[in-house]
Design an enzyme around this catalytic site. Structure first.
Site: not given
Ligand code: BGC
Length: 450
Positions: A168, A356
């Site tokens: 990111e 993610e």
């Molecule tokens: C990040 C994580 C974070 C998640 C939830 C993502 O932007 O890579 O590190 O915990 O979002 O906020």
């Protein structure tokens, strides 16, 4: 099993974490402070003054955590490498004890039949580099990320076959140097902030090159980004086209430039004298082909066709739009599908990975010692349906990492927000698999949405 929702091909199912969010052991074995250690120490920056000094103590509990992953049936695990453990001075002399931890982690994962997917940079920049160069304000930091990533690849990529350069760019540049809400908390003028984001892209480029040059065996390399994804307000050709245009414009200075190797003229025209400084050599590095492209998806954005020069209009979500325990994670039933589709149709990516996807919920343990997170379970099911639709329509999704394996240090929210499929009791460090984790194990076993 419901055959109808079986995935028509194997998907690699995993979970993700990041070093600063779970490892703790901030002073162990020669690790130096990172920018988040310093940021957390500034009053008012992080809720309740929390920090990652102890976190989930994963550094000391790694073997039992990997065993838990194996019990859950995870096929892959995405973790990140802490730069200040390996190069406490940011560069120069490597620290063998830091590397040793990741060597043991990789071996332990492989022993349990879990594929390691490694992220080189998930925001824990050595504080010394902020002090020396202003962090990502300098291209030196981008170069040093290359040196660090090359070294790590040389030592771990005999066994690690999939590597993310960076996690990111948007967050570690825009949130951190333009909006000032994440470490190091700077609010720079537009020209400088644009330069920082360019330098973040360049960091990806240097890392990509260095990993390719140093990995002892074949390795697949990509990035992962929380790309702003616009869904069409509903699925008619004119709104789909509008969503495509909105998505491209929202990502001009990150995914769009990574995919194309040049800044869209509309971006350069929009920024004018504030555009970043760059040269051809840098653009070659930034635009070098990747083996996979990662999408981290949380927010939910809509666009519709409009009779204006852009051809689209953003449609804001209402105050009451369904969301989870943090405002930026909305339900968004089709966002993941559209993310995958835009990656393919806008940028031509042929190997797409969900780096993610997950939600924060107000989880509590009941008197029977269970955490019945029906909300997260619902979210996962809906997001897997999206993935199923994308794969069934032929879009090239190949791996899926749920955020997160376990509750952890949620940046400015500290420990007040829980994103895990595994509940962590921060007093005892006891781990308990939540309902969502059990659900996920079944999905993995069947390779189907259940
Ligand atoms: C990040 C994580 C974070 C998640 C939830 C993502 O932007 O890579 O590190 O915990 O979002 O906020």
């Amino acid at each position: 099993m419901n055959q109808f929702y079986a995935f028509p091909k194997p998907i690699t199912w995993g979970a993700a974490t990041a070093s600063y969010q779970i490892e703790g052991a901030a002073h162990a074995d020669g690790r130096s402070p990172c920018i988040w250690d310093a940021f957390c120490a500034q009053p008012g920056r992080v809720l309740n003054g929390d920090s990652g000094i102890i976190a989930c103590d994963h550094y000391h509990r790694m073997e039992e955590d990997v065993k838990l992953m194996a019990d859950m049936g995870l096929q892959a695990y995405r973790f990140s490498v802490a730069w200040p453990r390996i190069f406490p001075d940011g560069d120069g002399r490597p620290n063998p004890k830091g590397l040793d931890f990741y060597n043991r982690l990789v071996d332990c994962l492989l022993r349990h039949g879990i594929e390691p997917w490694m992220t080189m940079y998930h925001w824990d920049l050595p504080q010394v580099l902020l002090e020396r160069f202003g962090g990502w304000q300098s291209k030196e930091t981008a170069k040093l990320l290359g040196d660090f990533a090359g070294y790590v690849a040389q030592h771990l990529c005999d066994r690690v076959k999939n590597v993310f350069t960076v996690n990111e760019i948007f967050c570690f540049t825009e949130y951190s140097y333009r909006l000032g809400v994440q470490a190091p908390g700077l609010v720079l003028p537009r020209k400088q902030a644009n330069q920082v984001t360019h330098n973040g892209c360049l960091g990806h480029g240097y890392a990509l090159q260095a990993i390719r040059q140093n990995a002892p065996s074949d390795v697949k390399i990509g990035f992962t980004e929380n790309t702003a994804i616009y869904q069409p307000i509903w699925e008619t050709p004119e709104h789909i086209e509008a969503a495509r245009k909105a998505t491209k414009a929202a990502n001009y200075n990150i995914v769009d430039v990574l995919a194309n190797g040049f800044y869209d003229p509309a971006f350069l025209a929009r920024e004018g004298a504030d555009a970043p400084e760059f040269n051809d050599e840098e653009m070659k590095l930034i635009g070098a082909p990747v083996d996979f492209a990662g999408l981290n998806i949380y927010d939910c954005l809509y666009a519709e066709a409009a009779d204006n020069p852009e051809g689209y209009r953003m449609v804001p979500t209402t105050e009451a739009y369904p969301k989870f325990d943090v405002p930026f994670v909305k339900v968004g039933p089709q966002k993941l599908y559209w993310g995958i589709r835009h990656y393919k149709e806008l940028w031509g990516y042929d190997n797409i990975v969900i780096g993610e996807s997950g939600v924060a919920c107000d989880d509590h343990m009941n008197t029977d010692g269970e955490v019945l997170d029906t909300d997260r379970t619902m979210y996962l099911r809906s997001t897997f349906m999206d993935a199923h639709r994308a794969v069934s329509e032929g879009y090239p999704l190949n791996a899926f990492f749920v955020w997160s394996l376990m509750d952890n240090f949620e940046w400015v929210y500290g420990y007040s927000k829980r994103f895990g499929m595994v509940y962590v009791n921060y007093t005892t460090q006891e781990r308990t698999v939540k309902l969502s984790g059990k659900y996920y194990s079944n999905v993995i076993r069947e390779n189907a949405v259940l």
